[in-house]
Scaffold this motif. Structure first.
Motif, PDB file in Angstrom:
ATOM      1  N   LEU A 116      -3.235   4.709  -2.135  1.00  0.00           N
ATOM      2  CA  LEU A 116      -4.185   5.259  -1.179  1.00  0.00           C
ATOM      3  C   LEU A 116      -4.160   6.780  -1.150  1.00  0.00           C
ATOM      4  O   LEU A 116      -3.114   7.407  -1.326  1.00  0.00           O
ATOM      5  CB  LEU A 116      -3.871   4.727   0.231  1.00  0.00           C
ATOM      6  N   ILE A 151      -6.929   8.299   6.374  1.00  0.00           N
ATOM      7  CA  ILE A 151      -8.292   7.895   6.686  1.00  0.00           C
ATOM      8  C   ILE A 151      -9.044   9.010   7.410  1.00  0.00           C
ATOM      9  O   ILE A 151      -8.477   9.719   8.242  1.00  0.00           O
ATOM     10  CB  ILE A 151      -8.312   6.598   7.520  1.00  0.00           C
ATOM     11  N   LEU A 201       0.845  -1.189   0.000  1.00  0.00           N
ATOM     12  CA  LEU A 201       0.000   0.000   0.000  1.00  0.00           C
ATOM     13  C   LEU A 201       0.880   1.239   0.000  1.00  0.00           C
ATOM     14  O   LEU A 201       1.796   1.369   0.819  1.00  0.00           O
ATOM     15  CB  LEU A 201      -0.931  -0.018   1.207  1.00  0.00           C
ATOM     16  N   SER A 230      -8.961   4.177  -2.620  1.00  0.00           N
ATOM     17  CA  SER A 230      -7.991   3.177  -3.048  1.00  0.00           C
ATOM     18  C   SER A 230      -8.094   2.956  -4.550  1.00  0.00           C
ATOM     19  O   SER A 230      -9.189   2.867  -5.098  1.00  0.00           O
ATOM     20  CB  SER A 230      -8.222   1.847  -2.318  1.00  0.00           C
ATOM     21  N   VAL A 250      -7.060  -3.320   2.567  1.00  0.00           N
ATOM     22  CA  VAL A 250      -6.996  -1.859   2.704  1.00  0.00           C
ATOM     23  C   VAL A 250      -7.697  -1.417   3.986  1.00  0.00           C
ATOM     24  O   VAL A 250      -7.206  -0.542   4.709  1.00  0.00           O
ATOM     25  CB  VAL A 250      -7.627  -1.186   1.471  1.00  0.00           C
ATOM     26  N   ALA A 301      -1.727   4.372   5.845  1.00  0.00           N
ATOM     27  CA  ALA A 301      -3.117   4.824   5.741  1.00  0.00           C
ATOM     28  C   ALA A 301      -3.519   5.721   6.894  1.00  0.00           C
ATOM     29  O   ALA A 301      -4.556   6.397   6.830  1.00  0.00           O
ATOM     30  CB  ALA A 301      -4.047   3.613   5.687  1.00  0.00           C
ATOM     31  N   ILE A 361     -11.606   6.279   3.031  1.00  0.00           N
ATOM     32  CA  ILE A 361     -10.315   6.294   2.347  1.00  0.00           C
ATOM     33  C   ILE A 361     -10.545   5.959   0.873  1.00  0.00           C
ATOM     34  O   ILE A 361     -11.560   5.339   0.524  1.00  0.00           O
ATOM     35  CB  ILE A 361      -9.330   5.286   2.994  1.00  0.00           C
ATOM     36  N   CYS A 373      -5.570  -2.213   7.096  1.00  0.00           N
ATOM     37  CA  CYS A 373      -4.460  -1.256   7.175  1.00  0.00           C
ATOM     38  C   CYS A 373      -4.958   0.102   7.671  1.00  0.00           C
ATOM     39  O   CYS A 373      -4.304   0.767   8.476  1.00  0.00           O
ATOM     40  CB  CYS A 373      -3.802  -1.117   5.802  1.00  0.00           C
ATOM     41  N   SER A 374      -6.141   0.493   7.210  1.00  0.00           N
ATOM     42  CA  SER A 374      -6.703   1.785   7.593  1.00  0.00           C
ATOM     43  C   SER A 374      -7.070   1.839   9.072  1.00  0.00           C
ATOM     44  O   SER A 374      -7.116   2.921   9.665  1.00  0.00           O
ATOM     45  CB  SER A 374      -7.950   2.083   6.751  1.00  0.00           C
TER      46      SER A 374
END
Length: 372
Positions: free
Chosen positions: A255, A301, A201, A266, A286, A297, A264, A289-290
């Motif tokens: 991102l 976010i 990412l 992507s 994703v 991220a 977010i 990770c957020s």
């Protein structure tokens, strides 16, 4: 004389492909691979001599069988069939094609339908992971019609609920395979993460773009694609995946901050062109990770998530080229590790046709036909 193979063509989520019962295909993988390539018409430019659609989203296949695992009803094997060469990749999974696996299993008699809704427990052979799929079965029959809409598909259909269990490290064994929340590769800060799908990412702005560009714009940016691939190859080594030059994993996500009310944005690469919408497993990655402070991220976010240790039941709305996809996470965050207990999302599926698919006898002639 050609060989006929029972086949059901289905749309699963934002993808499409043939669904097969494993017993209807050759046992050995090399012959099975040749059957899939012939069925899709690979290496013929536009897949004219097969049923593929000449895009990565329509050159996919699902192979279904009864599972011998006590934790699953069916086994699901996903195959990404190459368009331009004679390769079939079973390293990744596909959550969209998975959306059609449970309805197909019910219609094929592998799972008995219940009145109202039917839970189908799926073992994903690509990643040795488990997914609980809830299918609408009023009156004991699969229902495909409904009011659920997903971005990237026109119209509406009945919902198919996918609940992915314990998605951390499904391919590499670790949520963060490099041991770091962030890594620097070729001067670019990235997060290498494996949650349902191994991904690299990258903040879009670090590559000189906004991150909300169209698929066509990104696909036409050859310098951008070259930079992404260079980062991906190094990331693959760092994640323990080896030389990934001829593999489709890890996938790449660019991102950026949301623009349309989501959490977010992507842009998901598959991996050498941008997905027209977003893969389901990629969306899970994703979203995870957020939800974890300290990743790339974290600064993107909106609204920012609290960083204290807590049990998290969080919905992450991801904006993509065709709209949005929502992931419901149940996870535990603490200073040493993060556990993702479940990641859920709603997809839809539709049976398009069922019948017999034909491949040349030189590709495969079953032993029973040879004897006959």
């Amino acid at each position: 004389m050609q060989t006929s193979i029972p086949c059901t063509m289905m749309r699963g989520g934002t993808s499409r492909g043939p669904y097969f019962l494993a017993n209807d295909l050759p046992r050995d993988w090399e012959t099975q691979k040749q059957v899939l390539l012939s069925a899709m018409g690979s290496c013929t430019g536009q897949q004219i001599d097969g049923i593929g659609g000449a895009t990565s989203l329509t050159s996919k296949a699902a192979i279904i069988s009864v599972s011998d695992s006590p934790d699953a009803d069916i086994d699901y094997l996903f195959a990404q069939v190459s368009i331009d060469d004679m390769s079939v990749d079973t390293a990744p999974s596909c959550g969209n094609i998975l959306s059609g696996a449970a309805p197909f299993a019910i219609e094929s008699g592998l799972v008995r339908a219940q009145l109202g809704e039917t839970l189908v427990r799926v073992r994903n052979l690509n990643t040795n992971s488990f997914i609980h799929v809830l299918v609408q079965t009023p009156n004991g029959f699969v229902n495909y019609e409904g009011e659920t809409q997903i971005d990237g598909v026109e119209g509406s259909a009945a919902p198919v609920m996918l609940n992915f269990l314990n998605v951390a490290g499904t391919k590499t064994g670790k949520l963060f395979p490099t041991g770091q929340l962030k890594d620097t590769i070729l001067g670019t800060e990235v997060s290498c993460i494996d949650a349902a799908m191994p991904m690299v990412l990258i903040p879009a702005t670090s590559l000189g773009i906004k991150g909300n560009e169209s698929k066509q714009t990104l696909d036409n940016d050859k310098n951008l694609l070259t930079r992404i691939e260079a980062i991906r190859l190094i990331a693959g080594e760092k994640m323990g995946l080896g030389d990934v030059a001829n593999q489709v994993i890890p996938k790449v996500g660019l991102l950026s901050a949301p623009q349309q009310g989501g959490n977010i944005t992507s842009r998901y690469f598959v991996p050498h062109n941008c997905h027209a919408s977003h893969s389901a497993t990629g969306a899970i990655c994703v979203s995870v990770c957020s939800a974890i402070p300290g990743t790339v991220a974290d600064d993107l976010i909106l609204p920012n998530l609290p960083s204290q240790n807590a049990q998290k039941n969080k919905q992450i709305i991801i904006e993509h080229p065709s709209g949005k996809i929502t992931i419901a996470l149940n996870m535990t965050l603490n200073q040493e590790t993060s556990q993702i207990h479940q990641a859920g999302l709603v997809r839809t599926a539709r049976r398009l046709f069922r019948g017999e698919l034909y491949v040349p006898s030189k590709v495969w002639t079953p032993l029973t036909l040879q004897v006959g």
